[in-house]
Design an enzyme around this catalytic site. Sequence first.
Site, short mmCIF file in Angstrom:
data_model
loop_
_atom_site.label_atom_id
_atom_site.label_comp_id
_atom_site.label_asym_id
_atom_site.label_seq_id
_atom_site.Cartn_x
_atom_site.Cartn_y
_atom_site.Cartn_z
N ASP A 1 -55.27 16.47 -41.71
CA ASP A 1 -56.12 15.82 -40.73
C ASP A 1 -57.52 16.43 -40.74
O ASP A 1 -58.14 16.61 -39.70
CB ASP A 1 -55.48 15.95 -39.33
CG ASP A 1 -56.16 15.05 -38.30
OD1 ASP A 1 -56.76 14.05 -38.70
OD2 ASP A 1 -56.09 15.38 -37.10
N CYS B 1 -39.84 -2.27 -37.03
CA CYS B 1 -40.32 -2.53 -35.67
C CYS B 1 -39.80 -3.87 -35.14
O CYS B 1 -39.64 -4.04 -33.94
CB CYS B 1 -41.85 -2.54 -35.63
SG CYS B 1 -42.59 -0.90 -35.74
N CYS C 1 -40.24 -5.91 -31.50
CA CYS C 1 -40.56 -4.98 -30.42
C CYS C 1 -42.08 -4.85 -30.24
O CYS C 1 -42.82 -4.72 -31.21
CB CYS C 1 -39.96 -3.60 -30.71
SG CYS C 1 -40.30 -2.36 -29.43
N CYS D 1 -44.88 -0.53 -27.50
CA CYS D 1 -46.06 0.34 -27.58
C CYS D 1 -47.33 -0.42 -27.18
O CYS D 1 -48.21 0.13 -26.52
CB CYS D 1 -46.21 0.93 -28.98
SG CYS D 1 -46.37 -0.29 -30.31
N CYS E 1 -41.38 4.24 -27.38
CA CYS E 1 -40.84 3.75 -28.65
C CYS E 1 -39.34 4.05 -28.78
O CYS E 1 -38.93 5.22 -28.69
CB CYS E 1 -41.58 4.39 -29.82
SG CYS E 1 -40.95 3.87 -31.44
#
Length: 361
Positions: free
Chosen positions: A144, A198, A201, A204, A258
């Site tokens: 990162d 996923c 759904c 989130c 989640c």
Amino acid sequence: MQQLNSSQWVSRIQEWGRALGFSQIGVAGVDLTAAEPGLSAWLAAGCHGDMFYMASHGLKRARPAELVPGTLRVITARMDYLPADTSDGWQALELDRLNRRAEGIVSIYARGRDYHKVMRSRLQKLSDQIAAALGPLGYRVFTDSAPVLEAELASLSGLGWRGKHTLLLSREAGSTFFLGEIFVDMALPVTDPVAGHCGSCSACIDICPTRAIIAPYRLDARRCISYLMIEHAGQIPLELRPLMGNRIYGCDDCQLICPWNKFAKRSALPDFDARAGLVGGQLVALFGWSEETFLRLCEGSPIRRIGHERWLRNIAVALGNALRAADADLAGSLVTVLASRSAHPSSLVREHVAWALEQKN
């Protein structure tokens, strides 16, 4: 040097990675052209906000061999970060903190040691181990810390799939993990990607307090609470402040809701155990930290990089939100601590304190 076009070497690297505390290791190719149109559109729409470094590197983010010339493969690494003492039902327990208005919420990943330090040192050790076994190795480690499409590379190498919140998801580990990469100049065999799970759904998307997930797989950072508190250095938009609740560093809502995070893994490393004061800390006490106290208690923590000024800015917003619904007794203590910073040298802090005081019902 031994033959490299064999999965045996990848298996060996995966073993070394596990011994160093990594939960999963994959190998990706360097062709990310499929991600370029989406990246270009995201940048063109300004969804990166103040993160100008993302635009300045342009499509180099999607071209590993341009970012680090000679790169043939990218070794990807996953490291789980849930503290060892995380209890069952932790998602519901964390969501319940939002109802404790006088408590400041720090994102789970930031409650322990700075993951940049933990990941980088271990990725370096893994790189050295690979070089010792395979011979001269050109490599560069990332955590990162550069214009790298981490989630895209991790997805390509089979560590998981991109969730609708744009984070990487794993059937075995949810999304509570850090990612890191080693760009190498060796053509190691790649590991296979996995299918997404996923389905229909949208939990989130539905739970995001500021509606920062503007479409499945598309995040507008300018509305994201984590971005506003950590990456954004200026004033927090007035219309978003009431939506930030009692969060003071980051936001976990899209992960907490989640379903896949029922499989989230606890870390085997003590580095990510929560520090005293960062779980259940009261806003009044946290706002009272002097800069010296802030620097001392956040030494080696990812929180330290935002500095004391932004720390106070974030908590001032949380105090204002708490004040809006506080009873008379609590309101008195909140007003007192806010007033103590009303003449702060920073205009940024003063403005957010003034706004917070205006929230008194």
